[in-house]
Design a protein around this motif. Structure first.
Motif, PDB file in Angstrom:
ATOM      1  N   ASP A  96       0.313   0.963  -5.394  1.00 38.53           N
ATOM      2  CA  ASP A  96      -0.610   1.214  -4.280  1.00 38.53           C
ATOM      3  C   ASP A  96      -1.497   0.000  -3.998  1.00 38.53           C
ATOM      4  N   GLY A  97      -0.875  -1.169  -3.974  1.00 35.62           N
ATOM      5  CA  GLY A  97      -1.585  -2.384  -3.589  1.00 35.62           C
ATOM      6  C   GLY A  97      -2.373  -3.058  -4.688  1.00 35.62           C
ATOM      7  N   THR A 108       0.834  -1.202   0.000  1.00 37.91           N
ATOM      8  CA  THR A 108       0.000   0.000   0.000  1.00 37.91           C
ATOM      9  C   THR A 108       0.868   1.250   0.000  1.00 37.91           C
TER      10      THR A 108
END
Length: 161
Positions: A133-134, A32
């Motif tokens: 971002d994941g 993340t």
């Protein structure tokens, strides 16, 4: 089911090897808020993994970092094996070595390999993911017995500048 482009990384607890120490972390936390390349090998200390796959990422580690990309190596091995392998391969500080001892993360990704015919049990397929971002932005899975699309050089070309 194999993870697909556009899907989030599953959240599984895994052991990380950081600067010689073993630390439990959650995969969602690891991915993340950052860009990362996750590459997986069938096993630490195995020929292609030790002679080509990991050394390529060690050699090009700084190239990824200059692009703001974290580098993570995954194997279905216990944390002590991953720690010894990282030391023997002179893995640079900052490259995360992920020990998926029970294969939980590998199974959650749907990228497991049945190596029982070779006395290896459950392993990870050879692959590389680019995660932002994941969320999986790119997925490169090797055909059995091949080593091309998941190499450091291939991933550098795939993610661009």
């Amino acid at each position: 089911m194999t993870i697909q482009i556009g899907q989030p990384i599953p959240d599984v607890e895994i052991k990380t090897i950081v600067d010689g120490g073993i630390h439990p972390r959650h995969t969602a936390e690891l991915f993340t808020g950052r860009k990362a390349v996750l590459f997986a090998v069938p096993g630490a200390f195995t020929p292609t993994c030790s002679n080509k796959h990991l050394p390529g990422y060690v050699q090009h580690f700084q190239d990824f970092r200059e692009r703001g990309i974290e580098v993570m190596c995954l194997a279905v091995n216990d944390a002590y094996v991953m720690q010894a392998w990282a030391q023997s391969q002179q893995v640079p500080s900052g490259m995360l070595m992920l020990a998926d001892g029970n294969g939980s993360f590998t199974r959650a990704l749907g990228l497991e390999l049945d190596g029982t015919a070779y006395g290896m049990g459950l392993r990870a397929r050879r692959f590389a993911l680019y995660v932002v971002d994941g969320v999986v932005e790119q997925l490169h899975v090797e055909a059995p017995g091949e080593f091309r699309v998941s190499s450091a050089e291939a991933m550098l070309a795939a993610v661009g500048d």
